[in-house]
Design an enzyme around this catalytic site. Structure first.
Site, short mmCIF file in Angstrom:
data_model
loop_
_atom_site.label_atom_id
_atom_site.label_comp_id
_atom_site.label_asym_id
_atom_site.label_seq_id
_atom_site.Cartn_x
_atom_site.Cartn_y
_atom_site.Cartn_z
N ASP A 1 0.85 -1.19 0.00
CA ASP A 1 0.00 0.00 0.00
C ASP A 1 0.89 1.25 0.00
O ASP A 1 1.88 1.32 0.73
CB ASP A 1 -0.92 0.00 1.23
CG ASP A 1 -2.07 0.98 1.07
OD1 ASP A 1 -3.23 0.53 0.94
OD2 ASP A 1 -1.80 2.20 1.07
N ILE A 2 0.52 2.23 -0.80
CA ILE A 2 1.32 3.45 -0.96
C ILE A 2 1.28 4.30 0.31
O ILE A 2 2.17 5.12 0.55
CB ILE A 2 0.80 4.25 -2.18
CG1 ILE A 2 1.87 5.12 -2.78
CG2 ILE A 2 -0.45 5.04 -1.87
CD1 ILE A 2 1.48 5.69 -4.15
N ASN B 1 -12.92 -3.00 2.36
CA ASN B 1 -13.90 -1.93 2.57
C ASN B 1 -14.86 -1.88 1.39
O ASN B 1 -14.44 -2.05 0.25
CB ASN B 1 -13.18 -0.59 2.69
CG ASN B 1 -12.21 -0.56 3.87
OD1 ASN B 1 -12.49 -1.12 4.93
ND2 ASN B 1 -11.05 0.05 3.67
N VAL C 1 -10.84 3.24 -3.44
CA VAL C 1 -10.50 2.76 -4.79
C VAL C 1 -11.57 1.72 -5.17
O VAL C 1 -11.70 0.68 -4.50
CB VAL C 1 -9.09 2.14 -4.85
CG1 VAL C 1 -8.83 1.54 -6.22
CG2 VAL C 1 -8.03 3.19 -4.52
N HIS D 1 -10.42 -5.00 -3.48
CA HIS D 1 -9.09 -5.34 -2.96
C HIS D 1 -9.20 -5.70 -1.49
O HIS D 1 -10.16 -5.32 -0.82
CB HIS D 1 -8.13 -4.17 -3.16
CG HIS D 1 -8.63 -2.89 -2.59
ND1 HIS D 1 -9.54 -2.09 -3.24
CD2 HIS D 1 -8.38 -2.28 -1.40
CE1 HIS D 1 -9.82 -1.03 -2.50
NE2 HIS D 1 -9.14 -1.13 -1.38
N HIS E 1 -6.93 -5.70 2.14
CA HIS E 1 -5.76 -5.20 2.86
C HIS E 1 -5.25 -6.31 3.78
O HIS E 1 -6.04 -6.85 4.57
CB HIS E 1 -6.13 -4.01 3.74
CG HIS E 1 -6.69 -2.82 3.02
ND1 HIS E 1 -5.97 -1.68 2.79
CD2 HIS E 1 -7.93 -2.59 2.49
CE1 HIS E 1 -6.73 -0.78 2.16
NE2 HIS E 1 -7.93 -1.32 1.96
#
Ligand code: AMP
Ligand code: ZN
Length: 113
Positions: free
Chosen positions: A30-31, A87, A96, A100, A102
């Protein structure tokens, strides 16, 4: 370059170091990490939210959990513990709109609720 960041990563249009890749999914850091280990596991196929999964997509979710466990092991957080979060939509905190998961670990995560 299209509108979806994660599709751009999947298509190689956005240069991102992949931690894991196969024909169906990819994983990368993750950025904006929220924990010492914060990896995103992402299907290559564009699916906007968890509510848009179709019957044929549910095997992807199982596969993502399998690879998340493997990555947790490789990053040394399997035994001490980790969290997997996905989420959905605005109130779920989704920013986003390409499904996805996490993988978070490497610190004590707060109890939920
Ligand atoms: P969510 O808020 O659950 O939709 O998660 C989206 C996550 O994607 C956030 O934690 C962002 O920090 C992360 N993110 C956004 N753009 C990128 C990127 N280019 N590379 C890696 N992570 C990103
Ligand atoms: Zn996408």
């Amino acid at each position: 370059m299209g509108d979806c960041i994660f599709c751009n990563i999947a298509d190689g249009e956005m240069d991102t170091d992949l931690i894991y890749e196969d024909d169906k999914i990819m994983a990368f850091e993750d950025i904006n990490p929220k924990a010492p280990v914060h990896i995103l596991l992402v299907p290559k196929k564009h699916i906007s939210t968890l509510m848009d999964l179709e019957n044929e997509d549910y095997s992807l979710v199982g596969h993502i959990y399998k690879i998340a466990a493997k990555l947790a092991e490789e990053h040394g957080i399997a035994k001490e513990g980790f969290r997997i979060v996905s989420n959905c939509n605005e109130k779920g905190g989704q920013t986003v709109f390409h499904v996805h998961f996490h993988l978070l670990g490497g610190r004590q995560l707060k109890k939920m609720g």
